[in-house]
Write a protein that holds these residues in place. Structure first.
Motif, mmCIF file in Angstrom:
data_model
loop_
_atom_site.group_PDB
_atom_site.id
_atom_site.type_symbol
_atom_site.label_atom_id
_atom_site.label_comp_id
_atom_site.label_asym_id
_atom_site.label_seq_id
_atom_site.Cartn_x
_atom_site.Cartn_y
_atom_site.Cartn_z
ATOM 1 N N ALA A 196 0.873 -1.183 0.000
ATOM 2 C CA ALA A 196 0.000 0.000 0.000
ATOM 3 C C ALA A 196 0.911 1.234 0.000
ATOM 4 N N TYR A 197 0.719 2.104 -0.971
ATOM 5 C CA TYR A 197 1.626 3.240 -1.185
ATOM 6 C C TYR A 197 0.852 4.551 -1.009
ATOM 7 N N ASP A 198 1.151 5.259 0.054
ATOM 8 C CA ASP A 198 0.478 6.523 0.342
ATOM 9 C C ASP A 198 1.220 7.647 -0.359
ATOM 10 N N ILE A 199 0.910 7.837 -1.638
ATOM 11 C CA ILE A 199 1.616 8.847 -2.422
ATOM 12 C C ILE A 199 1.272 10.250 -1.926
ATOM 13 N N VAL A 200 -0.008 10.508 -1.692
ATOM 14 C CA VAL A 200 -0.424 11.828 -1.194
ATOM 15 C C VAL A 200 0.220 12.136 0.150
ATOM 16 N N GLY A 201 0.338 11.123 0.991
ATOM 17 C CA GLY A 201 0.838 11.350 2.343
ATOM 18 C C GLY A 201 2.332 11.244 2.500
ATOM 19 N N ALA A 202 3.091 11.177 1.411
ATOM 20 C CA ALA A 202 4.541 11.018 1.498
ATOM 21 C C ALA A 202 5.229 12.072 2.375
ATOM 22 N N PRO A 203 4.825 13.347 2.321
ATOM 23 C CA PRO A 203 5.503 14.340 3.159
ATOM 24 C C PRO A 203 5.437 14.030 4.656
ATOM 25 N N SER A 204 4.409 13.278 5.065
ATOM 26 C CA SER A 204 4.291 12.987 6.503
ATOM 27 C C SER A 204 5.430 12.107 7.001
ATOM 28 N N TYR A 205 6.001 11.268 6.131
ATOM 29 C CA TYR A 205 7.129 10.435 6.546
ATOM 30 C C TYR A 205 8.346 11.295 6.853
#
Length: 411
Positions: A88-97
């Motif tokens: 599962a790849y959270d592309i939208v949420g990448a900045p949160s990492y």
């Protein structure tokens, strides 16, 4: 990255979560390829795994049809379209990492998002995303893992990745949104519902198989003999416990081929009143027959390290207790398994000592030889049946015990 050729994946994009298939890089005829489920226009994504399965069953032609592993993928169960958690790849949420520290979880998840995003950009020709990945070499280090950011400059570089992503990621996401379209618009509700039902059944079956395998592994672990993991089992040298004529002694024995070798010398078996006495004696003594065995060094290493636990496996515990009395009472009173095991030790001791005392005694007492053959089920006892009185057999057995005891260094 997964080693599976074709992966069901979940992508989190601007419009929400969608499901599709991804074939990471593979080689064919010397050329590297990568692909997503799609057609000539777009990468196709679906609202659920059931929509994805329904589409695959109704549309035989698409961009993955020619993949060398497509046939194998299609032969799997209905749940082949359900992504694993790590797919599962959270592309939208990448900045949160990047908002947190460069932990293993944050770095590995971001690396996977970068990988699938770059692949999606290249396959779908998402120009803005392609430019982003081509223009910022600092992003490449994320694939090296959290260890890359553990040094003195690690946090600075991690922050640099964060600044690049923060300034450009919205454009990257919009670019990726543009190459993905809903592939399930023409699917009927009935076909999707049917696919959903079959996926649930396949997942239930897989879970049952997983649970069964887990139970089998637990049962196998419970049945595993701890002794098999000991230095004794590794070295092939075993502690031996002998209970005879009211006393118990301990020694060691191994086999070289089929020939027994005892802890001892010149036909004398070194015996000790307890396992602890035996363990302490081993540390300072090398003048015995076992010292020449190739694996004796393993025992010595454990002993010198204070890690040698002298544990007797039940197979190497010999009890002569009560046998003479039972023999005198009659064949029905004798535990033949106990007798056979005890006789095994008598024979081993005589074999190791290289004398004929046991054989000579039995040759001189042929009725006792017949009796033992009968009791232990030997074929040469055919025609012989023990008859009372049995006192002579009891006395002969005691003599065999005495022969063994005479070999003991301490009793």
């Amino acid at each position: 990255m997964s080693t599976r050729a074709i992966l069901p994946i979940k992508l989190s994009l601007t419009e929400g979560d969608v499901y599709t298939l991804w074939a990471p890089t593979w080689k064919e005829n010397g050329t590297e390829w990568q692909a997503f489920l799609g057609d000539d226009e777009s990468v196709l994504a679906f609202a659920s795994p059931a929509h994805l399965l329904s589409y695959l069953e109704q549309q035989p032609q698409h961009d993955l049809t020619d993949h060398p592993s497509w046939g194998h993928f299609q032969m799997q169960g209905a749940d082949r379209v359900v992504p694993r958690e790590r797919d599962a790849y959270d592309i939208v949420g990448a900045p949160s990492y990047l908002a947190g520290r460069p932990s293993h979880e944050n770095v590995s998840r971001l690396a996977r998002v970068f990988q699938v995003s770059k692949s999606l950009a290249d396959v779908g020709t998402a120009e803005q995303a392609q430019i982003f990945f081509a223009s910022h070499s600092i992003l490449d280090s994320v694939a090296r893992g959290a260890e890359h950011y553990a040094g003195d400059n690690g946090m600075n570089e991690w922050s640099g990745v964060g600044r690049v992503v923060l300034a450009n990621w919205a454009d990257v996401v919009r670019s990726l949104d543009g190459v993905v379209r809903d592939g399930g618009a023409a699917l009927s509700e009935a076909s999707v519902a049917d696919a959903e039902s079959r996926i649930a059944a396949a997942e239930q079956k897989r879970e049952q198989e997983r649970a069964q395998k887990e139970e089998e592994e637990k049962a196998a672990a419970a049945a595993r003999d701890p002794y098999d993991e000991s230095v004794w089992a590794t070295a092939g040298i075993d502690p031996v416990k002998v209970s005879i004529q009211g006393k118990t002694v301990y020694t060691l024995r191994t086999y070289l081929g089929s020939s027994p070798v005892f802890l001892g010398k010149y036909g004398e078996i070194f015996t000790f009143p307890s396992a602890k006495h035996l363990g302490r004696w081993i540390v300072g003594n090398e003048d015995h027959d076992l010292a020449g065995v190739s694996t004796w060094g393993e025992i010595m290493n454990a002993a010198n390290a204070g890690e040698l636990d002298v544990t007797v496996h039940p197979d190497n515990a010999y009890s002569f207790s009560g046998l003479a009395e039972d023999i005198a009472e009659g064949p029905e009173a004798v535990d033949t398994a106990q007798m056979s095991k005890a006789y095994e030790l008598l024979a081993d001791a005589a074999d190791w000592a290289a004398d004929d005392s046991l054989n000579s005694f039995l040759l001189a007492n042929p009725r006792m030889q017949d009796y033992l053959a009968y009791m232990m089920g030997a074929t040469e006892s055919a025609g012989y049946v023990p008859s009372p009185p049995f006192s002579d057999k009891s006395e002969a057995w005691v003599e065999l015990e005495n022969q063994l005891i005479k070999r003991f260094s301490k009793f």
